[in-house]
Design a protein around this motif. Structure first.
Motif, PDB file in Angstrom:
ATOM      1  N   GLU A 198      -8.701   4.102   1.822  1.00 46.30           N
ATOM      2  CA  GLU A 198      -8.898   3.463   0.385  1.00 46.30           C
ATOM      3  C   GLU A 198      -6.952   4.246   0.024  1.00 46.30           C
ATOM      4  O   GLU A 198      -6.626   4.980   0.112  1.00 46.30           O
ATOM      5  CB  GLU A 198     -10.056   3.874  -0.532  1.00 46.30           C
ATOM      6  CG  GLU A 198      -9.254   3.331  -1.691  1.00 46.30           C
ATOM      7  CD  GLU A 198     -10.722   4.359  -2.724  1.00 46.30           C
ATOM      8  OE1 GLU A 198     -11.651   2.578  -3.676  1.00 46.30           O
ATOM      9  OE2 GLU A 198     -10.873   5.231  -2.945  1.00 46.30           O
ATOM     10  N   THR A 199      -6.571   3.204  -0.886  1.00 44.99           N
ATOM     11  CA  THR A 199      -5.086   3.753  -0.882  1.00 44.99           C
ATOM     12  C   THR A 199      -5.169   2.916  -2.192  1.00 44.99           C
ATOM     13  O   THR A 199      -5.118   2.030  -2.353  1.00 44.99           O
ATOM     14  CB  THR A 199      -4.093   3.754  -0.045  1.00 44.99           C
ATOM     15  OG1 THR A 199      -3.142   4.577   0.004  1.00 44.99           O
ATOM     16  CG2 THR A 199      -4.024   2.152   0.541  1.00 44.99           C
ATOM     17  N   ASN A 200      -3.647   3.486  -2.769  1.00 45.07           N
ATOM     18  CA  ASN A 200      -3.234   3.498  -3.925  1.00 45.07           C
ATOM     19  C   ASN A 200      -2.203   2.416  -3.721  1.00 45.07           C
ATOM     20  O   ASN A 200      -2.210   2.341  -2.734  1.00 45.07           O
ATOM     21  CB  ASN A 200      -2.108   4.213  -5.058  1.00 45.07           C
ATOM     22  CG  ASN A 200      -3.001   5.169  -5.196  1.00 45.07           C
ATOM     23  OD1 ASN A 200      -4.068   4.644  -6.704  1.00 45.07           O
ATOM     24  ND2 ASN A 200      -2.793   6.631  -5.561  1.00 45.07           N
TER      25      ASN A 200
ATOM     26  N   ASP B 273     -11.192   2.407   8.221  1.00 44.09           N
ATOM     27  CA  ASP B 273     -11.258   1.998   7.227  1.00 44.09           C
ATOM     28  C   ASP B 273     -10.879   3.677   6.133  1.00 44.09           C
ATOM     29  O   ASP B 273      -9.932   4.403   6.030  1.00 44.09           O
ATOM     30  CB  ASP B 273     -12.891   1.731   6.478  1.00 44.09           C
ATOM     31  CG  ASP B 273     -12.425   1.157   5.033  1.00 44.09           C
ATOM     32  OD1 ASP B 273     -11.734   0.770   5.158  1.00 44.09           O
ATOM     33  OD2 ASP B 273     -14.110   1.386   4.324  1.00 44.09           O
TER      34      ASP B 273
ATOM     35  N   LYS C   8      -6.542   0.694  -6.811  1.00 43.62           N
ATOM     36  CA  LYS C   8      -6.772   0.591  -5.150  1.00 43.62           C
ATOM     37  C   LYS C   8      -7.165  -0.275  -4.658  1.00 43.62           C
ATOM     38  O   LYS C   8      -7.809  -1.557  -5.079  1.00 43.62           O
ATOM     39  CB  LYS C   8      -8.223   1.584  -5.624  1.00 43.62           C
ATOM     40  CG  LYS C   8      -8.043   2.636  -7.085  1.00 43.62           C
ATOM     41  CD  LYS C   8      -7.775   4.328  -5.682  1.00 43.62           C
ATOM     42  CE  LYS C   8      -7.841   5.668  -6.365  1.00 43.62           C
ATOM     43  NZ  LYS C   8      -7.098   6.887  -5.647  1.00 43.62           N
ATOM     44  N   ILE C   9      -6.787  -0.474  -3.695  1.00 43.11           N
ATOM     45  CA  ILE C   9      -7.581  -1.077  -2.016  1.00 43.11           C
ATOM     46  C   ILE C   9      -8.115  -0.017  -1.430  1.00 43.11           C
ATOM     47  O   ILE C   9      -7.446   0.692  -0.544  1.00 43.11           O
ATOM     48  CB  ILE C   9      -6.090  -1.455  -1.783  1.00 43.11           C
ATOM     49  CG1 ILE C   9      -5.449  -2.331  -2.637  1.00 43.11           C
ATOM     50  CG2 ILE C   9      -6.385  -2.578  -0.545  1.00 43.11           C
ATOM     51  CD1 ILE C   9      -5.548  -3.696  -3.327  1.00 43.11           C
ATOM     52  N   ARG C  10      -9.226  -0.923  -0.499  1.00 43.42           N
ATOM     53  CA  ARG C  10     -10.503  -0.591  -0.273  1.00 43.42           C
ATOM     54  C   ARG C  10     -10.368  -1.593   1.488  1.00 43.42           C
ATOM     55  O   ARG C  10     -10.682  -2.734   0.514  1.00 43.42           O
ATOM     56  CB  ARG C  10     -11.229  -0.250  -0.609  1.00 43.42           C
ATOM     57  CG  ARG C  10     -12.882   0.276   1.093  1.00 43.42           C
ATOM     58  CD  ARG C  10     -13.796   0.600   0.161  1.00 43.42           C
ATOM     59  NE  ARG C  10     -13.982   1.758  -0.806  1.00 43.42           N
ATOM     60  CZ  ARG C  10     -13.813   2.978   0.216  1.00 43.42           C
ATOM     61  NH1 ARG C  10     -13.880   3.262   1.479  1.00 43.42           N
ATOM     62  NH2 ARG C  10     -13.886   4.582  -0.633  1.00 43.42           N
TER      63      ARG C  10
ATOM     64  N   SER D 165     -12.143  -2.019   3.747  1.00 44.25           N
ATOM     65  CA  SER D 165     -13.257  -2.621   4.049  1.00 44.25           C
ATOM     66  C   SER D 165     -13.774  -3.771   3.120  1.00 44.25           C
ATOM     67  O   SER D 165     -14.531  -4.226   3.339  1.00 44.25           O
ATOM     68  CB  SER D 165     -14.748  -2.110   4.520  1.00 44.25           C
ATOM     69  OG  SER D 165     -14.288  -0.729   3.616  1.00 44.25           O
ATOM     70  N   ASP D 166     -13.319  -3.520   2.215  1.00 44.79           N
ATOM     71  CA  ASP D 166     -13.242  -4.672   0.661  1.00 44.79           C
ATOM     72  C   ASP D 166     -13.039  -6.296   1.236  1.00 44.79           C
ATOM     73  O   ASP D 166     -13.086  -7.288   0.794  1.00 44.79           O
ATOM     74  CB  ASP D 166     -12.101  -4.824  -0.358  1.00 44.79           C
ATOM     75  CG  ASP D 166     -13.352  -3.448  -0.649  1.00 44.79           C
ATOM     76  OD1 ASP D 166     -15.066  -2.869  -0.523  1.00 44.79           O
ATOM     77  OD2 ASP D 166     -13.130  -2.956  -2.304  1.00 44.79           O
TER      78      ASP D 166
ATOM     79  N   LEU E 181       0.824  -0.923   0.044  1.00 43.19           N
ATOM     80  CA  LEU E 181       0.086  -0.034  -0.314  1.00 43.19           C
ATOM     81  C   LEU E 181       0.925   1.408   0.019  1.00 43.19           C
ATOM     82  O   LEU E 181       2.159   0.934   0.273  1.00 43.19           O
ATOM     83  CB  LEU E 181      -1.169   0.143   0.760  1.00 43.19           C
ATOM     84  CG  LEU E 181      -1.705  -0.454   0.953  1.00 43.19           C
ATOM     85  CD1 LEU E 181      -2.308  -1.057   2.414  1.00 43.19           C
ATOM     86  CD2 LEU E 181      -2.550  -1.928   0.487  1.00 43.19           C
TER      87      LEU E 181
END
Lengths: 147, 54
Positions: free
Chosen positions: B20-22, B18, B31-33, B35-36, A50
Motif C-alpha cells: 500500500e502506498t501514497n 502486495d 492510498k493505493i493497495r 491487491s484491491d 505511485l
C-alpha cells in the motif's frame, strides 16, 4: 512515462490497470504532471502515479538500486489472479518498447482464455501450438520461425 | 531482507507482492493497495525519477 501515457487507451481497451512507480513523493508527481507531463500528453498521465519514498516497493520487486536510492526501470505484468506473468528490467539508458508490452499482454490474455501456448514472436491472429506427445520433436513440421 | 525470513520477492509465476502506498491520482492524493486491483490485469512500471525521460 509520457510514452506510456500517450498510448494508455490501448492498454485500457485490454482492461489493463496501469501504475507508474518511482521514489518521488506524490507531491513531486503532482508538480511533474502539472508542469511537464500535461504539456507533453493531452490531459497528462491518466493512471495513478505511485510514490515509493524509501524504495520499499522497489525492494519487494527487486528493482531498487540502493547505491543511487532509486528504482530502476522495471515492468511487471500481473494477471487477474495476482500472479506475475512477465517482468522486464532494464538499466537506465535504454527505454521501454510499448509495442512489446502490448504484445505480451495480448499473448498472456490469449493463453489465459484458450490455454493455447503462443510461439516466439506471436501476434494476435497468428498460429498457436497444441502441446502434447504428438508435438514433441515435430514442431518443425507445424510451425516455422517468424510464422 | 532475505528469503529465509519469508520476504516475498517478485518472480514470474508467483503471487505479486502486495503493498500500500501514497499515489497521485487524477489531480488528488490517495492510498493505493495493489491487491484491491487483483481480478484485473495490472501493469506496473518502475522508473528512476520524475523529470527524467528515456
Amino acid at each position: 512515462m509520457a510514452s506510456v501515457a500517450a498510448r494508455y487507451q490501448e492498454l485500457k481497451d485490454l482492461d489493463v490497470e496501469v501504475f507508474s512507480c518511482s521514489v518521488d513523493s506524490q507531491f513531486t508527481h503532482k508538480i511533474w504532471q502539472e508542469q511537464e507531463l500535461s504539456k507533453m500528453v493531452s490531459g497528462g498521465v491518466p493512471f495513478p502515479m505511485l510514490s515509493d519514498t524509501g524504495g520499499r516497493v522497489g525492494k519487494l520487486y527487486g528493482v531498487h538500486d540502493e547505491e543511487n536510492g532509486v528504482n530502476i526501470r522495471g515492468r511487471f505484468i500481473i494477471d487477474p489472479d495476482g500472479i506475475i506473468q512477465a517482468m522486464e528490467v532494464l538499466t537506465p539508458p535504454v527505454g521501454r518498447n510499448f509495442e512489446e508490452l502490448v504484445r505480451q499482454v495480448k499473448a498472456f490474455q490469449h493463453v489465459r482464455k484458450t490455454g493455447e501456448p503462443t510461439p516466439a514472436g506471436w501476434q494476435p491472429g497468428k498460429k498457436t501450438l497444441q502441446p502434447g506427445p504428438d508435438l514433441v520433436g515435430r514442431v518443425w513440421e507445424v510451425w516455422k520461425i517468424g510464422e | 531482507m532475505s528469503c529465509e525470513e519469508g520476504v516475498n520477492i517478485a518472480r514470474v509465476g508467483k503471487k505479486a507482492p502486495d503493498f500500500e502506498t501514497n499515489a497521485f491520482v487524477e489531480g488528488g492524493f490517495q492510498k493505493i493497495r495493489l491487491s484491491d486491483y487483483f481480478g484485473k490485469w495490472i501493469v506496473i512500471c518502475f522508473y528512476p525519477g520524475d523529470f527524467t525521460f528515456v
